[in-house]
Each structure stands twice: as structure tokens, then as C-alpha cells.
Design an enzyme around this catalytic site. Structure first.
Site, PDB file in Angstrom:
ATOM      1  N   THR A 143      94.070  66.721 105.427  1.00 13.84           N
ATOM      2  CA  THR A 143      95.060  65.652 105.315  1.00 13.84           C
ATOM      3  C   THR A 143      96.176  65.869 106.324  1.00 13.84           C
ATOM      4  O   THR A 143      96.701  66.982 106.429  1.00 13.84           O
ATOM      5  CB  THR A 143      95.699  65.513 103.904  1.00 13.84           C
ATOM      6  OG1 THR A 143      96.786  64.582 104.001  1.00 13.84           O
ATOM      7  CG2 THR A 143      96.223  66.805 103.328  1.00 13.84           C
ATOM      8  N   ASP A 145      98.920  64.744 105.915  1.00 15.10           N
ATOM      9  CA  ASP A 145     100.154  64.882 105.117  1.00 15.10           C
ATOM     10  C   ASP A 145     100.478  66.341 104.802  1.00 15.10           C
ATOM     11  O   ASP A 145     101.612  66.656 104.435  1.00 15.10           O
ATOM     12  CB  ASP A 145     100.024  64.095 103.806  1.00 15.10           C
ATOM     13  CG  ASP A 145     100.069  62.595 104.028  1.00 15.10           C
ATOM     14  OD1 ASP A 145     100.165  62.173 105.190  1.00 15.10           O
ATOM     15  OD2 ASP A 145     100.002  61.848 103.030  1.00 15.10           O
ATOM     16  N   MET A 189     104.212  58.945 109.316  1.00  8.37           N
ATOM     17  CA  MET A 189     103.479  58.904 108.039  1.00  8.37           C
ATOM     18  C   MET A 189     103.839  60.069 107.117  1.00  8.37           C
ATOM     19  O   MET A 189     104.538  61.006 107.514  1.00  8.37           O
ATOM     20  CB  MET A 189     101.978  58.897 108.297  1.00  8.37           C
ATOM     21  CG  MET A 189     101.426  57.531 108.613  1.00  8.37           C
ATOM     22  SD  MET A 189      99.637  57.634 108.800  1.00  8.37           S
ATOM     23  CE  MET A 189      99.212  55.903 108.770  1.00  8.37           C
ATOM     24  N   LEU A 299      98.236  55.852 115.263  1.00 10.87           N
ATOM     25  CA  LEU A 299      98.168  56.653 116.498  1.00 10.87           C
ATOM     26  C   LEU A 299      98.336  58.137 116.204  1.00 10.87           C
ATOM     27  O   LEU A 299      97.701  58.985 116.819  1.00 10.87           O
ATOM     28  CB  LEU A 299      99.250  56.194 117.478  1.00 10.87           C
ATOM     29  CG  LEU A 299      99.141  54.737 117.934  1.00 10.87           C
ATOM     30  CD1 LEU A 299     100.371  54.326 118.718  1.00 10.87           C
ATOM     31  CD2 LEU A 299      97.886  54.547 118.770  1.00 10.87           C
ATOM     32  N   ARG A 301      97.403  59.865 113.677  1.00 13.52           N
ATOM     33  CA  ARG A 301      96.324  60.597 113.016  1.00 13.52           C
ATOM     34  C   ARG A 301      94.990  60.495 113.749  1.00 13.52           C
ATOM     35  O   ARG A 301      94.012  61.106 113.325  1.00 13.52           O
ATOM     36  CB  ARG A 301      96.198  60.195 111.551  1.00 13.52           C
ATOM     37  CG  ARG A 301      95.700  58.805 111.289  1.00 13.52           C
ATOM     38  CD  ARG A 301      95.622  58.523 109.796  1.00 13.52           C
ATOM     39  NE  ARG A 301      94.968  57.261 109.578  1.00 13.52           N
ATOM     40  CZ  ARG A 301      94.977  56.601 108.432  1.00 13.52           C
ATOM     41  NH1 ARG A 301      95.627  57.098 107.391  1.00 13.52           N
ATOM     42  NH2 ARG A 301      94.353  55.467 108.307  1.00 13.52           N
TER      43      ARG A 301
HETATM   44  O1  F6P Z   1      95.893  60.309 104.421  1.00 10.25           O
HETATM   45  C1  F6P Z   1      97.260  60.296 104.371  1.00 10.25           C
HETATM   46  C2  F6P Z   1      97.833  59.078 105.030  1.00 10.25           C
HETATM   47  O2  F6P Z   1      97.601  59.144 106.405  1.00 10.25           O
HETATM   48  C3  F6P Z   1      99.296  58.898 104.708  1.00 10.25           C
HETATM   49  O3  F6P Z   1     100.142  59.609 105.517  1.00 10.25           O
HETATM   50  C4  F6P Z   1      99.465  57.404 104.817  1.00 10.25           C
HETATM   51  O4  F6P Z   1     100.506  56.933 104.009  1.00 10.25           O
HETATM   52  C5  F6P Z   1      98.169  56.906 104.310  1.00 10.25           C
HETATM   53  O5  F6P Z   1      97.221  57.901 104.597  1.00 10.25           O
HETATM   54  C6  F6P Z   1      97.737  55.609 104.882  1.00 10.25           C
HETATM   55  O6  F6P Z   1      96.530  55.297 104.330  1.00 10.25           O
HETATM   56  P1  F6P Z   1      95.629  54.067 104.726  1.00 10.25           P
HETATM   57  O7  F6P Z   1      95.057  54.345 106.072  1.00 10.25           O
HETATM   58  O8  F6P Z   1      94.592  54.039 103.659  1.00 10.25           O
HETATM   59  O9  F6P Z   1      96.513  52.856 104.710  1.00 10.25           O
END
Ligand code: F6P
Length: 413
Positions: A143, A145, A189, A299, A301
Site C-alpha cells: 500500500t 499509504d 494521497m 501519478l 502511485r
Molecule cells: O490504496 C490506497 C489509496 O491509494 C489511497 O491513498 C487513496 O485514497 C485510495 O487508494 C484511492 O483509491 P481508488 O483508486 O480506489 O479511488
């Protein structure tokens, strides 16, 4: 320990990262090489692929293409955000999973994801134990996060952190070029934990980063933001602010504009729109000054071009260790990372944590790593994050563009 022979399923779940496919590669390669594992399936869209009987045969893939997963961002097998019901209330999904496991002679299940995915993994594992079906289940952490409990850090975090730090450095250069005043807000994020926004502090530490950083570990107060901005604006008429998408008021409400928009299968609100909201508020507050709101959004991630070599290496390790441990007889664990510092040198070791201990708990940034003014990070955070982001991974290219894996994705019948 007797050898448990059977096929395995590897699934990817939750939000993607720049290195989740490196974990998939570690797991797939180890499974293909394991004598006990008779066939290697990749679930299309995580547990949904199991429920929908959509499994890709990894044995059919070209080994060289598979290897390119090491540098291919996002979840190549497809992901999902699907909440499994409590089996005591509704067994439907679990019965279906068992049916599919039996159909394909699956006795190993590897699930790669964050908190919610470890919950799925834990539930599947406990169900198989309850019905007496021999199946070794292992969680592979992931993750951006960085909020999984019990592990020093999570695969995916370091690369996102490096992207965020680099982008903040670059933006800090651009956002200060004019002689007129400018306020820039960068939204990062991290729904409930501020590890990602804290990474903007790396940019500040190296002299080109945000003046102010706000994390969700501390209640947000608009008047405090105005006061912080006024102070910096008065001396240099430019302010760069990094905010976590998860900042919230004292009553728990997200500051984010999109707070009431769509929710995912786990009931999480989709956040976003915060940078523009805060930039507009500051424009009004400062009487029409030029503002810009920048949302790093996806971007941060999928930015494999800025991935950390340590992250790629460790992600692959996590996938590989999950398979090797299961084949050696372990089940019901998540692979976790242990930091070892020796003579100032960082190394990362793995350990196994019971799934039930990690599922559903969130690890936050320690308050001691947030500065006394609650608008930045301390040196402890920098010392924590720096070893993780080190190194540039090898990046195969084609005509100067990234060469990502092109899998055949042959469906099992
Ligand atoms: O996986 C964690 C995360 O990247 C969080 O930081 C973010 O809030 C969320 O996923 C966004 O998720 P999705 O792509 O499902 O909207």
C-alpha cells in the site's frame, strides 16, 4: 511437514502501486519454480476473479515477459475493492471460492494488498480452516499509504514517497519563478495516515520543498492554516503547501471537497478536490492573490520512472517469501518487513505476522515525528524514510519509452 501438492492462485487487490507487480513477479516466479505447486493462476481483479471463475494461467506466459513485471506499474492482473461478508452471516462467497479452489485443485492462495485485502485474506484463510479444506493462505503486503500494522513499511510506499518528494522539489522550483505573489497547494494521497504527505518533508529537508505540510494525524483547522500562510506570505510572498487528502476537522469530517462523492466496496469515500478547495479559500483570504491547486492523484502511485530500487527489490522479496513460506508449511500469515540498521547501513528482513493481527488495523505517523507547530515533519521521519527511497531500478525501454510487460493472460477453463 508433508508436501502439500496443488495449484496456487495469486491475486492483487486494492489501490495499485508502482511495485505491486514486482511482488506478483516474486510470487509467480517462486510458485513456477516450486515442486509442490502444480499450476500457477493469476486472479483477474483479485478475489472477484476467483468468484467469477476468471483465472489467468501464468504457466503459459513467456518468462521474459513475466520478468518485465518487475518494472511495470499498477496491478497487471487487475484489482478490486470488494468487501467479503462475515461468513457467519453469509457464506455464499466462501462456498463459491471453495468450489473454484476444488475445480482447479487450488491449495495455495496468495493475496497482495493493504488493510482491507488482508481482511479478505484472513477471512478466506479462516473459512478454509473451518471447513477442513487444506489450503495455505499468505498475505503479501502492499500500500502506498504505508499504514499496514506490524511491518516497518509497506511495498509501494517508498516509490510513491520518492515521486512525491521529487515532484514537490520540482514544483517548488516552478512555483517561485515570478516576482508576483503565488500560493500553491499540492494534494497528496493517504486516506487516514499521513505517511505519503510526510514524504513532501524530504523535499523541504533538501532545500526545495513545501513551507507547510498538513497530515491527517492532527485535526485540521482553517484558521490555523490562514495564520501559518500569513506568516510565511509576509516574508516571501510565495507559499508552497502540501496537504494529505485525508485531513479532517476535529469532528472527523474530511476537508476534501469530494467527501460526499462515490464510495468504494469498503465504504471509503473517494477523496480529491482538496488542493483546489484550499487554494480557492486562500485566494479569498489573501484578497485575490494568484493560486494553484495541484492534485498528484494517480501519478504518485503509478510513477514507476521514479521508483525506488529498494522498494522494487523488497516488493519482489515479499512475494517470493510468501510462496516459499507456504510451500515450507506456513499458513495464515502476512509477510512483514523488519528494518535492520548496522553501522548506519540499512537492510530489510522479513518476518511472518498472523493475518488476524494485521487485518483492519491502521498504522499512523507517530505524533513525535510531526513538528511542534503541526505543519511539518521532524528529522526522525526523514531518517525513517530516506533509506527506503534509495536507488534507481533498472528500466527496460523501447524507443526511449518504458517497456512494460505484455502478458497473454490465457484464461483457465
Ligand atoms: O490504496 C490506497 C489509496 O491509494 C489511497 O491513498 C487513496 O485514497 C485510495 O487508494 C484511492 O483509491 P481508488 O483508486 O480506489 O479511488
Amino acid at each position: 511437514m508433508d508436501m502439500l501438492k496443488g495449484a496456487c492462485i495469486i491475486g492483487q487487490s486494492g489501490g495499485p502501486t508502482a511495485v505491486i507487480n514486482a511482488s506478483a513477479y516474486g510470487a509467480i516466479r517462486a510458485a513456477l519454480d516450486a515442486e509442490a505447486i502444480t499450476r500457477v493462476y493469476g486472479a483477474a481483479h483479485g478475489i472477484r476473479g476467483v468468484l467469477d471463475d476468471k483465472l489467468y494461467i501464468m504457466d503459459e506466459e513467456d518468462p521474459e515477459e513475466l520478468k518485465l513485471l518487475l518494472n511495470t506499474p499498477s496491478s497487471e492482473l487487475g484489482s478490486c475493492r470488494y468487501k467479503m461478508k462475515d461468513p457467519d452471516e453469509d457464506e455464499t462467497d466462501y462456498k463459491r471460492i471453495l468450489e473454484i479452489f476444488k475445480k482447479y485443485d487450488v491449495h495455495y492462495f496468495f493475496y497482495n494488498g493493504g488493510n482491507d485485502s488482508m481482511d479478505t485474506c484472513n477471512k478466506v484463510s479462516k473459512y478454509m480452516q473451518r471447513v477442513g479444506y487444506p489450503c495455505r493462505v499468505m498475505g503479501i503486503p502492499k500500500t502506498i499509504d504505508n499504514d499496514l500494522f506490524g511491518t516497518d513499511h509497506c511495498p509501494g510506499y517508498a516509490s510513491a514517497a520518492k515521486y512525491i518528494a521529487t515532484s514537490c522539489m520540482e514544483v517548488s522550483k516552478d512555483a517561485t519563478v515570478y516576482d508576483n505573489a503565488q500560493i500553491t497547494v499540492v494534494e497528496i494521497m493517504g486516506r487516514h495516515a499521513g505517511w505519503l504527505a510526510a514524504a513532501a518533508g524530504l523535499a523541504t529537508y533538501f532545500g526545495a520543498g513545501p513551507d507547510l505540510i498538513y497530515l491527517p494525524e492532527v485535526d485540521f483547522d482553517m484558521d490555523k492554516l490562514y495564520a501559518d500562510v500569513d506568516r510565511i506570505y509576509a516574508t516571501k510572498n510565495k507559499v508552497l503547501i502540501a496537504v494529505s487528502e485525508g485531513i479532517h476537522y476535529a469532528d472527523g469530517r474530511f476537508v476534501s471537497e469530494a467527501e460526499t462523492s462515490a464510495t468504494d466496496g469498503f465504504g471509503h469515500a473517494q477523496l480529491g478536490g482538496l488542493a483546489v478547495k484550499l487554494a480557492d479559500a486562500l485566494k479569498n483570504h489573501l484578497g485575490g492573490v494568484k493560486v494553484r491547486g495541484i492534485e498528484l492523484s494517480l501519478l504518485q502511485r503509478c510513477g514507476a520512472h521514479l521508483a525506488s530500487a529498494n522498494d522494487v527489490k523488497e516488493a519482489e522479496l515479499a512475494g517470493r517469501v510468501a510462496v516459499e513460506s507456504a510451500v515450507a508449511g506456513k499458513t495464515d500469515y502476512m509477510v512483514a518487513f523488519k528494518r535492520v540498521m548496522q553501522d548506519g547501513q540499512y537492510t530489510c528482513e522479513t518476518e511472518l505476522l498472523p493475518l488476524a493481527e494485521v487485518a483492519n488495523y491502521e498504522k499512523k505517523v507517530p505524533l513525535e515525528w510531526i513538528n511542534a507547530d503541526r505543519n511539518g515533519v521532524t528529522k526522525d521521519f526523514i531518517d525513517y524514510a530516506l533509506p527506503l527511497i534509495q536507488g534507481q531500478p533498472e528500466r527496460p525501454t523501447e524507443c526511449s519509452l518504458p517497456r512494460y510487460a505484455r502478458l497473454k493472460k490465457v484464461l483457465a477453463k
